[in-house]
Design an enzyme around this catalytic site. Structure first.
Site, PDB file in Angstrom:
ATOM      1  N   SER A  13     -25.616  52.784 -76.706  1.00  0.00           N
ATOM      2  CA  SER A  13     -26.493  53.748 -76.365  1.00  0.00           C
ATOM      3  C   SER A  13     -28.100  53.449 -76.717  1.00  0.00           C
ATOM      4  CB  SER A  13     -26.238  54.932 -77.045  1.00  0.00           C
ATOM      5  OG  SER A  13     -26.514  54.951 -78.534  1.00  0.00           O
ATOM      6  N   ASN A  14     -28.277  52.392 -77.599  1.00  0.00           N
ATOM      7  CA  ASN A  14     -29.654  51.985 -77.858  1.00  0.00           C
ATOM      8  C   ASN A  14     -30.053  51.080 -76.645  1.00  0.00           C
ATOM      9  OD1 ASN A  14     -30.986  52.939 -80.397  1.00  0.00           O
ATOM     10  ND2 ASN A  14     -28.740  52.275 -81.178  1.00  0.00           N
ATOM     11  N   ARG A  91     -22.887  41.296 -85.792  1.00  0.00           N
ATOM     12  CA  ARG A  91     -22.627  40.106 -86.366  1.00  0.00           C
ATOM     13  C   ARG A  91     -24.010  39.677 -87.100  1.00  0.00           C
ATOM     14  NH1 ARG A  91     -18.569  36.818 -84.863  1.00  0.00           N
ATOM     15  NH2 ARG A  91     -19.720  34.895 -84.995  1.00  0.00           N
ATOM     16  N   VAL A  92     -23.541  38.733 -88.037  1.00  0.00           N
ATOM     17  CA  VAL A  92     -24.881  38.288 -88.696  1.00  0.00           C
ATOM     18  C   VAL A  92     -25.182  36.921 -87.955  1.00  0.00           C
ATOM     19  CG1 VAL A  92     -25.458  37.348 -90.754  1.00  0.00           C
ATOM     20  CG2 VAL A  92     -23.929  39.037 -91.029  1.00  0.00           C
ATOM     21  N   HIS A 109     -31.447  49.881 -87.541  1.00  0.00           N
ATOM     22  CA  HIS A 109     -30.457  50.240 -88.478  1.00  0.00           C
ATOM     23  C   HIS A 109     -30.331  51.528 -88.858  1.00  0.00           C
ATOM     24  CE1 HIS A 109     -27.603  49.558 -92.013  1.00  0.00           C
ATOM     25  NE2 HIS A 109     -28.402  50.152 -92.733  1.00  0.00           N
ATOM     26  N   GLU A 142     -33.411  35.923 -92.773  1.00  0.00           N
ATOM     27  CA  GLU A 142     -32.357  35.447 -93.136  1.00  0.00           C
ATOM     28  C   GLU A 142     -31.543  36.354 -94.030  1.00  0.00           C
ATOM     29  OE1 GLU A 142     -32.544  31.373 -93.822  1.00  0.00           O
ATOM     30  OE2 GLU A 142     -33.570  30.968 -92.082  1.00  0.00           O
ATOM     31  N   VAL A 144     -29.382  40.035 -94.710  1.00  0.00           N
ATOM     32  CA  VAL A 144     -29.217  41.301 -93.949  1.00  0.00           C
ATOM     33  C   VAL A 144     -30.017  42.525 -94.112  1.00  0.00           C
ATOM     34  CG1 VAL A 144     -27.136  42.496 -93.654  1.00  0.00           C
ATOM     35  CG2 VAL A 144     -26.853  40.257 -94.034  1.00  0.00           C
ATOM     36  N   ASP A 145     -30.322  43.040 -93.019  1.00  0.00           N
ATOM     37  CA  ASP A 145     -31.251  44.305 -92.963  1.00  0.00           C
ATOM     38  C   ASP A 145     -32.378  44.359 -93.947  1.00  0.00           C
ATOM     39  OD1 ASP A 145     -29.404  45.350 -91.266  1.00  0.00           O
ATOM     40  OD2 ASP A 145     -27.912  46.128 -92.582  1.00  0.00           O
TER      41      ASP A 145
HETATM   42  C1  GAR Z   1     -26.272  52.328 -84.059  1.00  0.00           C
HETATM   43  O1  GAR Z   1     -26.221  53.406 -84.742  1.00  0.00           O
HETATM   44  C2  GAR Z   1     -27.216  51.287 -84.698  1.00  0.00           C
HETATM   45  O2  GAR Z   1     -28.152  51.714 -85.474  1.00  0.00           O
HETATM   46  C3  GAR Z   1     -26.178  50.691 -85.448  1.00  0.00           C
HETATM   47  O3  GAR Z   1     -24.855  50.552 -84.593  1.00  0.00           O
HETATM   48  C4  GAR Z   1     -25.016  51.635 -83.847  1.00  0.00           C
HETATM   49  C5  GAR Z   1     -24.924  51.135 -82.516  1.00  0.00           C
HETATM   50  O4  GAR Z   1     -24.880  52.336 -81.399  1.00  0.00           O
HETATM   51  N1  GAR Z   1     -26.341  49.407 -86.181  1.00  0.00           N
HETATM   52  C6  GAR Z   1     -26.009  48.814 -87.172  1.00  0.00           C
HETATM   53  O5  GAR Z   1     -25.451  49.645 -88.176  1.00  0.00           O
HETATM   54  C7  GAR Z   1     -26.671  47.412 -87.576  1.00  0.00           C
HETATM   55  N2  GAR Z   1     -26.564  47.042 -89.050  1.00  0.00           N
HETATM   56  P1  GAR Z   1     -25.122  52.010 -80.058  1.00  0.00           P
HETATM   57  O6  GAR Z   1     -24.000  50.894 -79.496  1.00  0.00           O
HETATM   58  O7  GAR Z   1     -24.590  53.043 -79.278  1.00  0.00           O
HETATM   59  O8  GAR Z   1     -26.446  51.401 -79.790  1.00  0.00           O
END
Ligand code: GAR
Length: 210
Positions: A13-14, A91-92, A109, A142, A144-145
């Site tokens: 969706s993003n 994935r990292v 995130h 390098e 995570v988040d």
């Molecule tokens: C979103 O909420 C994004 O922020 C999260 O995964 C979802 C993907 O949704 N990402 C993480 O948690 C990364 N650490 P989408 O596939 O509908 O865009």
């Protein structure tokens, strides 16, 4: 034109919010050069095909991270990508990948970082009992988040929120935040200074105020 490479693992969706922003001219000068998924069954990959975008699966199952990232990098270079956008890419990525695109990999995130990094951020926020949560778009480094924050959007946590209801409200903000953040990065009007992503305009004001 700045060429975006969108990486995803699931729903997408993003990615679709970014594609919509481009269609609606909210991301001037940007185009999606390629969409890559590490999972063949990712709905986001099917959605990219439907939009007629170059979209490929680079399967990660059963492969080393180094080997997988080398193929991802080759695809990104082949499509002359300028900015890599991680959109639910679960994935990292390796240090070699990060070094190949210095300050040119961004991620979204679903929490107000540095709170609740890693998996299940919305559940972590609910379990902690925070009253405000949201989403963060940041550069990838390098850890995570952890990288420099580009922008954040907040949502109020309601007493009766479930992981699903909170995630849905955060996701609405994600779809606004991600295109806005990409527009700022591509605008050339911001720089990273002491871990801060600052606009040149404010920088000029700070210098005059000294
Ligand atoms: C979103 O909420 C994004 O922020 C999260 O995964 C979802 C993907 O949704 N990402 C993480 O948690 C990364 N650490 P989408 O596939 O509908 O865009």
């Amino acid at each position: 034109m700045k060429r975006l490479g969108v990486l995803l693992s699931g729903r997408g969706s993003n990615f679709l919010a970014i594609a919509r922003a481009i269609r609606e001219q909210r991301l001037p000068g940007a185009e999606i050069a390629v969409v890559l998924s590490n999972r063949e069954d990712a709905p986001g990959l099917a959605a990219a095909h439907k939009l007629g975008l170059p979209a490929f699966c680079v399967p990660s199952a059963g492969r080393s991270r180094v080997d997988h990232d080398a193929e991802m990098l080759a695809r990104l270079h082949q499509h002359k990508v300028d900015l890599v956008c991680l959109a639910g890419y679960m994935r990292v990525i390796t240090p070699d990948f990060i070094r190949a695109f210095p300050d040119r990999i961004v991620n979204i995130h679903p929490s107000l970082l540095p709170a609740f990094p890693g998996l299940d951020a919305q559940r972590q926020a609910l379990e902690y009992g925070v009253k405000i949560s949201g989403c963060t778009v940041h550069f990838v480094d390098e850890a995570v988040d952890h990288g420099v924050i580009i922008l954040q959007k907040t949502v109020h946590v309601k007493d009766d929120d479930t992981v699903e209801s909170l995630s849905a409200r955060i996701l609405e903000q994600e779809h606004i935040a991600y295109p806005e953040a990409i527009a700022r990065v591509l605008s050339g009007e911001y720089t990273i200074e002491d871990r801060r992503f600052v606009s040149h305009e404010n920088k000029a004001l700070r210098v005059t105020a000294r």
